[in-house]
Design a protein around this motif. Sequence first.
Motif, mmCIF file in Angstrom:
data_model
loop_
_atom_site.group_PDB
_atom_site.id
_atom_site.type_symbol
_atom_site.label_atom_id
_atom_site.label_comp_id
_atom_site.label_asym_id
_atom_site.label_seq_id
_atom_site.Cartn_x
_atom_site.Cartn_y
_atom_site.Cartn_z
ATOM 1 N N VAL A 18 0.864 -1.182 0.000
ATOM 2 C CA VAL A 18 0.000 0.000 0.000
ATOM 3 C C VAL A 18 0.900 1.231 0.000
ATOM 4 C CG1 VAL A 18 -1.805 1.265 1.214
ATOM 5 C CG2 VAL A 18 -1.760 -1.242 1.295
ATOM 6 N N ILE A 19 0.704 2.113 -0.961
ATOM 7 C CA ILE A 19 1.581 3.269 -1.129
ATOM 8 C C ILE A 19 0.793 4.554 -0.942
ATOM 9 C CG2 ILE A 19 3.124 4.481 -2.713
ATOM 10 C CD1 ILE A 19 3.589 1.755 -4.095
ATOM 11 N N LEU A 20 1.206 5.334 0.040
ATOM 12 C CA LEU A 20 0.659 6.674 0.250
ATOM 13 C C LEU A 20 1.486 7.616 -0.615
ATOM 14 C CD1 LEU A 20 -1.154 8.687 1.753
ATOM 15 C CD2 LEU A 20 0.465 8.631 3.651
ATOM 16 N N ASP A 21 0.839 8.247 -1.582
ATOM 17 C CA ASP A 21 1.592 8.973 -2.601
ATOM 18 C C ASP A 21 0.915 10.289 -2.960
ATOM 19 O OD1 ASP A 21 3.388 9.668 -4.533
ATOM 20 O OD2 ASP A 21 2.821 8.111 -5.966
ATOM 21 N N ARG A 22 1.023 11.264 -2.061
ATOM 22 C CA ARG A 22 0.570 12.622 -2.356
ATOM 23 C C ARG A 22 1.568 13.613 -1.749
ATOM 24 N NH1 ARG A 22 -5.564 14.593 -1.233
ATOM 25 N NH2 ARG A 22 -5.994 13.413 -3.121
ATOM 26 N N PRO A 23 2.825 13.582 -2.230
ATOM 27 C CA PRO A 23 3.827 14.503 -1.701
ATOM 28 C C PRO A 23 3.457 15.952 -2.017
ATOM 29 C CG PRO A 23 4.767 13.030 -3.375
ATOM 30 C CD PRO A 23 3.314 12.749 -3.304
ATOM 31 N N PRO A 24 4.001 16.924 -1.307
ATOM 32 C CA PRO A 24 5.109 16.746 -0.363
ATOM 33 C C PRO A 24 4.692 16.362 1.045
ATOM 34 C CG PRO A 24 4.622 19.072 -0.596
ATOM 35 C CD PRO A 24 3.722 18.364 -1.556
ATOM 36 N N LEU A 25 3.424 16.555 1.415
ATOM 37 C CA LEU A 25 3.013 16.341 2.807
ATOM 38 C C LEU A 25 2.179 15.084 3.003
ATOM 39 C CD1 LEU A 25 2.086 20.007 3.863
ATOM 40 C CD2 LEU A 25 4.223 18.755 4.276
ATOM 41 N N ASN A 26 1.707 14.475 1.911
ATOM 42 C CA ASN A 26 0.850 13.287 2.025
ATOM 43 C C ASN A 26 -0.282 13.526 3.022
ATOM 44 O OD1 ASN A 26 2.208 11.632 0.142
ATOM 45 N ND2 ASN A 26 3.751 11.083 1.668
ATOM 46 N N LEU A 27 -0.962 14.674 2.876
ATOM 47 C CA LEU A 27 -2.043 15.011 3.795
ATOM 48 C C LEU A 27 -3.278 14.146 3.540
ATOM 49 C CD1 LEU A 27 -1.938 18.926 3.902
ATOM 50 C CD2 LEU A 27 -1.019 17.311 5.586
ATOM 51 N N ALA A 62 5.289 5.027 2.155
ATOM 52 C CA ALA A 62 4.913 6.337 1.614
ATOM 53 C C ALA A 62 5.997 6.866 0.693
ATOM 54 C CB ALA A 62 4.652 7.322 2.749
ATOM 55 N N ARG A 63 5.584 7.700 -0.233
ATOM 56 C CA ARG A 63 6.506 8.377 -1.131
ATOM 57 C C ARG A 63 6.787 9.790 -0.609
ATOM 58 N NH1 ARG A 63 7.040 3.909 -2.489
ATOM 59 N NH2 ARG A 63 6.583 2.950 -4.512
ATOM 60 N N GLY A 64 7.951 10.309 -0.950
ATOM 61 C CA GLY A 64 8.296 11.664 -0.563
ATOM 62 C C GLY A 64 9.200 11.696 0.663
ATOM 63 N N LYS A 65 9.545 12.907 1.079
ATOM 64 C CA LYS A 65 10.487 13.099 2.184
ATOM 65 C C LYS A 65 9.902 12.669 3.513
ATOM 66 C CE LYS A 65 13.478 16.596 4.300
ATOM 67 N NZ LYS A 65 13.912 18.025 4.269
ATOM 68 N N ILE A 66 8.589 12.869 3.696
ATOM 69 C CA ILE A 66 7.952 12.485 4.951
ATOM 70 C C ILE A 66 6.849 11.471 4.673
ATOM 71 C CG2 ILE A 66 8.443 14.775 5.882
ATOM 72 C CD1 ILE A 66 5.459 15.371 5.708
ATOM 73 N N VAL A 67 6.435 10.766 5.716
ATOM 74 C CA VAL A 67 5.329 9.822 5.558
ATOM 75 C C VAL A 67 4.019 10.584 5.448
ATOM 76 C CG1 VAL A 67 4.057 7.925 6.627
ATOM 77 C CG2 VAL A 67 6.560 7.980 6.761
ATOM 78 N N HIS A 115 9.572 6.033 7.146
ATOM 79 C CA HIS A 115 10.923 6.491 6.827
ATOM 80 C C HIS A 115 11.201 7.910 7.306
ATOM 81 C CE1 HIS A 115 8.560 8.129 3.474
ATOM 82 N NE2 HIS A 115 9.483 9.086 3.416
ATOM 83 N N GLY A 116 10.139 8.631 7.720
ATOM 84 C CA GLY A 116 10.304 10.027 8.126
ATOM 85 C C GLY A 116 9.193 10.436 9.072
ATOM 86 N N LEU A 117 8.884 11.723 9.092
ATOM 87 C CA LEU A 117 7.861 12.257 9.976
ATOM 88 C C LEU A 117 6.516 11.589 9.700
ATOM 89 C CD1 LEU A 117 7.018 14.435 12.083
ATOM 90 C CD2 LEU A 117 6.574 15.952 10.132
ATOM 91 N N ALA A 135 12.693 4.096 10.333
ATOM 92 C CA ALA A 135 14.070 4.504 10.062
ATOM 93 C C ALA A 135 14.604 5.289 11.256
ATOM 94 C CB ALA A 135 14.126 5.354 8.796
ATOM 95 N N GLU A 136 15.921 5.348 11.387
ATOM 96 C CA GLU A 136 16.542 6.031 12.525
ATOM 97 C C GLU A 136 16.079 7.481 12.653
ATOM 98 O OE1 GLU A 136 20.948 4.100 12.999
ATOM 99 O OE2 GLU A 136 20.518 5.178 11.126
ATOM 100 N N SER A 137 15.889 8.149 11.537
ATOM 101 C CA SER A 137 15.524 9.562 11.575
ATOM 102 C C SER A 137 14.017 9.798 11.594
ATOM 103 C CB SER A 137 16.136 10.297 10.375
ATOM 104 O OG SER A 137 15.623 9.765 9.159
ATOM 105 N N ALA A 138 13.233 8.744 11.612
ATOM 106 C CA ALA A 138 11.774 8.899 11.642
ATOM 107 C C ALA A 138 11.330 9.474 12.978
ATOM 108 C CB ALA A 138 11.094 7.556 11.398
ATOM 109 N N SER A 139 10.211 10.174 12.950
ATOM 110 C CA SER A 139 9.614 10.678 14.179
ATOM 111 C C SER A 139 8.102 10.592 14.052
ATOM 112 C CB SER A 139 10.058 12.114 14.471
ATOM 113 O OG SER A 139 9.676 12.985 13.419
ATOM 114 N N PHE A 140 7.442 10.624 15.198
ATOM 115 C CA PHE A 140 6.013 10.350 15.243
ATOM 116 C C PHE A 140 5.311 11.315 16.185
ATOM 117 C CE2 PHE A 140 8.349 6.543 14.313
ATOM 118 C CZ PHE A 140 7.612 5.866 13.363
#
Length: 272
Positions: A18-27, A62-67, A115-117, A135-140
């Motif tokens: 399942v891919i969440l794909d609405r960058p940049p924020l995937n709102l 998810a795609r993009g810099k953040i989840v 992988h990210g926020l 990922a190590e740099s992910a945050s929640f």
Amino acid sequence: MTSPVRIEYDSDGALAVVILDRPPLNLFDDAGFTAWEQVADELVTVTDPAHPGRARAVLVEARGKIVSGGVDVALFGAIAQSPDAVERAAALWLRLLRIVQALEDLPVPTVFAAHGLTLTAAFEIALGCDILLAAESASFGLVEIVVGLTPSMGGPQRLAERAGPARARELIYTGERYAAATLERWNVVNRVLSDEGFAEAAREYARRLAVGPTCAHAATKRLVATAVRDGVRAADDALPAVSAALFASDDLRAAVASFLGDGPGKATYRGL
């Protein structure tokens, strides 16, 4: 317009991605939630044991810099300004809870790769999955306090299930962002993986589950869920029938024969 959420099938189709794909924020907005409902329905179908070539594990990425940056607050604004705000909000929460519950009830392992926020609705979907990889740099964060709301996609209760009530209240009351390593210590995140190569490592993890003993995984999910919801003794009561049924599966019969004939760890499972 491309759907903000879609399903792709990895390699032989055993893994549904399942891919969440609405960058940049995937709102998340109404269209996004509708897409999630459609995805959930498809997952129920393709993971059914009777489905030809069934998917035997699910990975969410998810795609993009953040989840995800969370929910588009304009959605809440429209509800808050309506004369039937309470009724509309209740209807929305019922819709969204069904998405999370559908993921939880799938008869196959589910993995969320962050992988990210990862904020609000995306985090709550992650909590509905069996395994949360970060990922190590992910945050929640469940940051709904900024709009005077409590997380309403099942987050509080599922955080309490994983981390205990005190940690759940702390995370939600503060509205802070928490590092992956912190949430691993709190038993919210299952594993923290290196940023480098995270996406492929998460895929490989999910692939291993997808080629495992699918019927046994389903039995494990049922027993764990029963213990959490109804207590250990209720799971004990369910266990004889749940586990005994595995002896009618092709996977168990073939695995036992492989163990006795070839040694441990050489069985190939078909999910039957």
